[in-house]
Design an enzyme around this catalytic site. Sequence first.
Site, PDB file in Angstrom:
ATOM      1  CE  LYS A 168      -1.822   2.569   3.245  1.00 28.87           C
ATOM      2  NZ  LYS A 168      -1.714   3.873   2.575  1.00 28.87           N
ATOM      3  N   GLY A 213       7.344   4.858   7.642  1.00 26.10           N
ATOM      4  CA  GLY A 213       6.472   6.002   7.884  1.00 26.10           C
ATOM      5  C   GLY A 213       6.761   6.590   9.246  1.00 26.10           C
ATOM      6  CB  SER A 214       4.839   8.952  11.273  1.00 28.84           C
ATOM      7  OG  SER A 214       3.624   8.240  11.365  1.00 28.84           O
ATOM      8  CB  THR A 215       7.646   7.377  15.556  1.00 31.21           C
ATOM      9  OG1 THR A 215       8.963   7.430  14.981  1.00 31.21           O
ATOM     10  CG2 THR A 215       7.722   6.636  16.874  1.00 31.21           C
ATOM     11  NE  ARG A 216       0.462  10.057  13.449  1.00 35.54           N
ATOM     12  CZ  ARG A 216      -0.055   9.300  12.473  1.00 35.54           C
ATOM     13  NH1 ARG A 216      -0.908   8.342  12.769  1.00 35.54           N
ATOM     14  NH2 ARG A 216       0.275   9.493  11.212  1.00 35.54           N
ATOM     15  N   GLY A 222       3.806   3.723  13.128  1.00 35.24           N
ATOM     16  CA  GLY A 222       4.530   2.487  13.454  1.00 35.24           C
ATOM     17  C   GLY A 222       4.032   1.882  14.759  1.00 35.24           C
ATOM     18  CD  GLU A 268      14.085   1.020   8.106  1.00 35.08           C
ATOM     19  OE1 GLU A 268      14.599   2.039   8.597  1.00 35.08           O
ATOM     20  OE2 GLU A 268      14.633  -0.092   8.117  1.00 35.08           O
ATOM     21  CB  CYS A 307      13.263   9.255   7.200  1.00 32.91           C
ATOM     22  SG  CYS A 307      14.351   8.405   6.054  1.00 32.91           S
ATOM     23  CD  GLU A 331      10.229  12.736  11.302  1.00 37.05           C
ATOM     24  OE1 GLU A 331       9.099  12.268  11.514  1.00 37.05           O
ATOM     25  OE2 GLU A 331      11.081  12.159  10.598  1.00 37.05           O
TER      26      GLU A 331
HETATM   27  P1  NAD Z   1       2.660   8.160   7.888  1.00 35.86           P
HETATM   28  O1  NAD Z   1       3.070   7.322   9.030  1.00 35.86           O
HETATM   29  O2  NAD Z   1       1.577   9.147   8.107  1.00 35.86           O
HETATM   30  O3  NAD Z   1       2.155   7.227   6.689  1.00 35.86           O
HETATM   31  C1  NAD Z   1       2.995   6.244   6.124  1.00 35.86           C
HETATM   32  C2  NAD Z   1       2.134   5.165   5.505  1.00 35.86           C
HETATM   33  O4  NAD Z   1       1.455   4.484   6.550  1.00 35.86           O
HETATM   34  C3  NAD Z   1       1.057   5.676   4.570  1.00 35.86           C
HETATM   35  O5  NAD Z   1       0.898   4.779   3.502  1.00 35.86           O
HETATM   36  C4  NAD Z   1      -0.185   5.684   5.458  1.00 35.86           C
HETATM   37  O6  NAD Z   1      -1.394   5.574   4.731  1.00 35.86           O
HETATM   38  C5  NAD Z   1       0.070   4.456   6.307  1.00 35.86           C
HETATM   39  N1  NAD Z   1      -0.567   4.426   7.630  1.00 35.86           N
HETATM   40  C6  NAD Z   1      -0.816   5.474   8.450  1.00 35.86           C
HETATM   41  N2  NAD Z   1      -1.384   5.022   9.593  1.00 35.86           N
HETATM   42  C7  NAD Z   1      -1.476   3.677   9.489  1.00 35.86           C
HETATM   43  C8  NAD Z   1      -1.986   2.642  10.337  1.00 35.86           C
HETATM   44  N3  NAD Z   1      -2.503   2.906  11.539  1.00 35.86           N
HETATM   45  N4  NAD Z   1      -1.928   1.365   9.914  1.00 35.86           N
HETATM   46  C9  NAD Z   1      -1.388   1.066   8.717  1.00 35.86           C
HETATM   47  N5  NAD Z   1      -0.916   1.994   7.861  1.00 35.86           N
HETATM   48  C10 NAD Z   1      -0.950   3.293   8.240  1.00 35.86           C
HETATM   49  O7  NAD Z   1       3.982   8.832   7.306  1.00 35.86           O
HETATM   50  P2  NAD Z   1       4.119   9.850   6.087  1.00 35.86           P
HETATM   51  O8  NAD Z   1       3.608  11.185   6.539  1.00 35.86           O
HETATM   52  O9  NAD Z   1       3.565   9.245   4.844  1.00 35.86           O
HETATM   53  O10 NAD Z   1       5.719   9.900   5.909  1.00 35.86           O
HETATM   54  C11 NAD Z   1       6.530  10.676   6.705  1.00 35.86           C
HETATM   55  C12 NAD Z   1       7.122   9.853   7.829  1.00 35.86           C
HETATM   56  O11 NAD Z   1       7.809   8.724   7.291  1.00 35.86           O
HETATM   57  C13 NAD Z   1       8.162  10.623   8.607  1.00 35.86           C
HETATM   58  O12 NAD Z   1       7.999  10.382   9.979  1.00 35.86           O
HETATM   59  C14 NAD Z   1       9.485  10.038   8.110  1.00 35.86           C
HETATM   60  O13 NAD Z   1      10.547  10.163   9.006  1.00 35.86           O
HETATM   61  C15 NAD Z   1       9.101   8.626   7.875  1.00 35.86           C
HETATM   62  N6  NAD Z   1      10.046   7.979   6.944  1.00 35.86           N
HETATM   63  C16 NAD Z   1      10.982   7.126   7.452  1.00 35.86           C
HETATM   64  C17 NAD Z   1      11.930   6.541   6.592  1.00 35.86           C
HETATM   65  C18 NAD Z   1      13.000   5.626   7.130  1.00 35.86           C
HETATM   66  O14 NAD Z   1      13.665   4.953   6.332  1.00 35.86           O
HETATM   67  N7  NAD Z   1      13.209   5.545   8.436  1.00 35.86           N
HETATM   68  C19 NAD Z   1      11.893   6.834   5.217  1.00 35.86           C
HETATM   69  C20 NAD Z   1      10.927   7.713   4.749  1.00 35.86           C
HETATM   70  C21 NAD Z   1       9.994   8.279   5.621  1.00 35.86           C
END
Ligand code: NAD
Length: 526
Positions: free
Chosen positions: A222, A275-278, A280, A298, A332, A429
Amino acid sequence: MRRFAAIGDIIGGADRAIQHLLLPKSDILFASMNLIGIAMTLGFNPDDVEIPTGHFIGGRFVTAGDSVPVHRPSDRQAFADCAIASAEIVDDAVSTAVKTLKDSGWGRCRPRERLTALHRWADLIEQEAETLGRLEALSSTRPISQVIAGDIPVVAEQIRFFAEFADKEGGELAPTSDEQLGMIRSEPIGVVGAITPWNFPLSMACWKLGPALAAGNAVVLKPSEMTPFSTLMLAALSVKAGIPAGLVNVVLGTGEITGRAITGHPDIGKISFTGSTRAGAAIMANVAACGIRPMTLELGGKSPQLVFADADLDLAAASVTNGIIANAGQVCVAGSRLLVEKSVQDELLAKIQARMSNIAPGPTWDAATQYAPIISETQISRIETIVAAALEKGADLRLGGTRLEASPAFYHPTILSGVDAASPAVVEEIFGPVLTVQGFESEEEAVALADHRSYGLCAGVYSRDLSRTMRVAQSLQSGTVWVNRYGRSRDHILPTGGYKRSGIGKDLGRDAYKSNRRNKAILVDL
Ligand code: NAD
């Protein structure tokens, strides 16, 4: 066992003017200035791009269900819809993946067959760079010149890199007695559920797909609901390359509906999330509630860049600047906290300030654009809120602190000094082009300041003293340390992943391949 032959036409691209851009470049984030010279071959009309629609399941585009609008970050205009896969559609994608794995023999074939198919896919990605690049640049914040010169050739390389593990990395014989034969057999996991963010859609998708497929798995992926289209095309190209239809399935949708359905699905063997720590944390909770399985997470970062007085200050200024303004800080690994030895603070800040004033903002479809817009109004408001909170708590505004006057979707590179570890700009962040500055007087103080209470993704260290750089690198609580540079190279063997709440497990490197396999112990009494 089925052989994986290419089933579609490989679309030739040799006559494209952009082909010569696919040469190796050491810096993936900044296209070199000579790109500007051929600006006209890269720019495109955003209204002329054909958008794929629906989910990609079993090698076909499937349209069903509700949708949300997708906007162009550069001008905030809604230009297409992103479908939302319900739990039933996710279930359909997972069943398709399970059945395809069984019928195709992808996980059981001679590994070199997987390698060959993945190489063909990488070739197609390069040949289709123009179309793929436009889809990427349209809804993400990535300027087209950087997508074409950096992101696309690098993801193609990364897929080839992972493909090479397929017939080289395996299990082992265990040192048992002569009366027994002990084996550690490495096997694919099955179906990997992958979820990716909006900031580098193609790269993030390939970091998941490359190792999962090379290791013999199927994937249900996704992408972010804000940037779904390049991932759809990537999946379609996998089928053209001869990867069995149904191995790469893309379901579109929001995290709350589609993401939750993936992380809770009982037939998914591993979750790979960026994605975000939240989010995750929410995923960990859902996985724990619905069934235990391995996870790679990640997550976010708040990475420090430590500059010592003996550093090459011109190099440090260039590197620190790039580390925070690349993709307008929506990275990130953004090096968002500058820690500088007090004796050179003013000199370094003057150099960084000069560099930060030299940006080239513009729509992502304009070939001359180097400086990215902020993905959404929500995100730019968040940047504004955190900067305002930091100023209220006593930060000094050295540069920026506002949107660009002429272009409200862009945020000015910003420097905040006079902050401490409790400042909102140091804690949070921000995911924007905001650099905080803290001074230090000793190596110990620098290492202590670098230690963020939540995050530990990356760090940069600048000094001419090799012993010091190694002492500091060993002390830092972060998954990656760059010395006298900031940012990844094309050495894909180096794993990436965080300490602390920046994540669990690694993308890239051997670790990423291995985490898509699982070991079985077999003991035979002879
Ligand atoms: P996000 O966490 O809002 O969303 C990331 C993905 O997760 C999206 O596809 C979203 O639809 C999905 N998602 C959101 N909540 C979910 C849930 N409860 N269950 C399942 N899926 C869910 O993050 P974002 O705003 O898209 O990206 C920015 C974040 O990603 C930043 O915190 C950045 O640091 C992080 N990031 C980390 C890395 C790394 O390698 N560590 C790389 C790129 C981005």
